[in-house]
Design an enzyme around this catalytic site. Structure first.
Site, mmCIF file in Angstrom:
data_model
loop_
_atom_site.group_PDB
_atom_site.id
_atom_site.type_symbol
_atom_site.label_atom_id
_atom_site.label_comp_id
_atom_site.label_asym_id
_atom_site.label_seq_id
_atom_site.Cartn_x
_atom_site.Cartn_y
_atom_site.Cartn_z
ATOM 1 N N HIS A 119 0.857 -1.188 0.000
ATOM 2 C CA HIS A 119 0.000 0.000 0.000
ATOM 3 C C HIS A 119 0.890 1.234 0.000
ATOM 4 C CE1 HIS A 119 -3.325 -2.632 1.042
ATOM 5 N NE2 HIS A 119 -2.591 -3.116 1.999
ATOM 6 N N GLY A 149 15.386 -18.400 10.833
ATOM 7 C CA GLY A 149 13.931 -18.344 10.925
ATOM 8 C C GLY A 149 13.365 -17.008 11.374
ATOM 9 N N ALA A 167 18.171 -14.975 13.301
ATOM 10 C CA ALA A 167 16.737 -15.208 13.497
ATOM 11 C C ALA A 167 16.031 -13.947 13.986
ATOM 12 C CB ALA A 167 16.524 -16.337 14.497
#
Length: 191
Positions: A119, A149, A167
């Protein structure tokens, strides 16, 4: 010996992925390995290029570390390229222009990679024309990168060869080659 139900599930999943690729007109090498059901959204004919020996985990059973499924959303005239011997685990990639993932890249569980803001950041545009004036910029993940991750890789990011993203990190710019970076406000970490 493998459980017969597990074996049946693997066969059904393999057929599902094959039909998905045919329906979406995605060519893939015989060496592509997908564990679980892949989801491909966006245009009917997404431009996705897989290298050889790509491995994708797309289920909790294939990697319980996070995420439920691997999702590729590729827009009209966009290009998603995944290099040889790379792996993706239960992650989401949204490609409106160009995302290039090099060879020997590991993308851990529950990561998101976006080349778009989705957007406009301008209030008036968001209210009156929500799909106009959206910023888009290519993402490049060079060879040998490891993204641990639960990371977020945003538009315009470039991660240099053999670098590691710790991570839970958010990447918004350029990471040099051969470095370890991490954190919400990304910074270089000592190896």
């Amino acid at each position: 010996m493998m459980n017969p139900l597990h074996l049946l599930n693997r066969k059904v999943t393999c057929c599902y992925n094959h039909l998905l690729f045919r329906y979406k007109n995605v060519n893939y090498p015989e060496t592509l390995q997908v564990n679980g059901k892949l989801k491909i959204l966006g245009t009917r004919r997404p431009c996705i290029q897989f290298g050889k020996d790509v491995h994708i985990n797309s289920s909790i059973e294939s990697n319980p570390s996070g995420g439920k499924q691997t999702i590729f959303m590729v827009g009209e005239n966009a290009q998603l390229t995944i290099g040889n011997n790379s792996g993706i685990s239960n992650s989401t990639i949204v490609c409106k222009q160009s995302i290039t993932i090099g060879s020997n890249v590991n993308i851990g569980a529950n990561n998101v990679i976006y080349d778009t803001d989705f957007h406009s950041v301008n209030f008036e545009d968001r209210i009156h024309c929500p799909d106009e004036n959206v910023k888009i910029a290519p993402v490049v993940i060079e060879d040998g990168v490891w993204i641990a991750g639960h990371c977020v890789i945003l538009k315009g990011s470039r991660i240099g060869k053999r670098s590691v993203i710790a991570a839970g990190s958010v990447v918004t710019g350029t990471i040099p080659a051969d470095e370890l970076w991490g954190g919400y406000l990304l910074s270089s970490l000592e190896r």
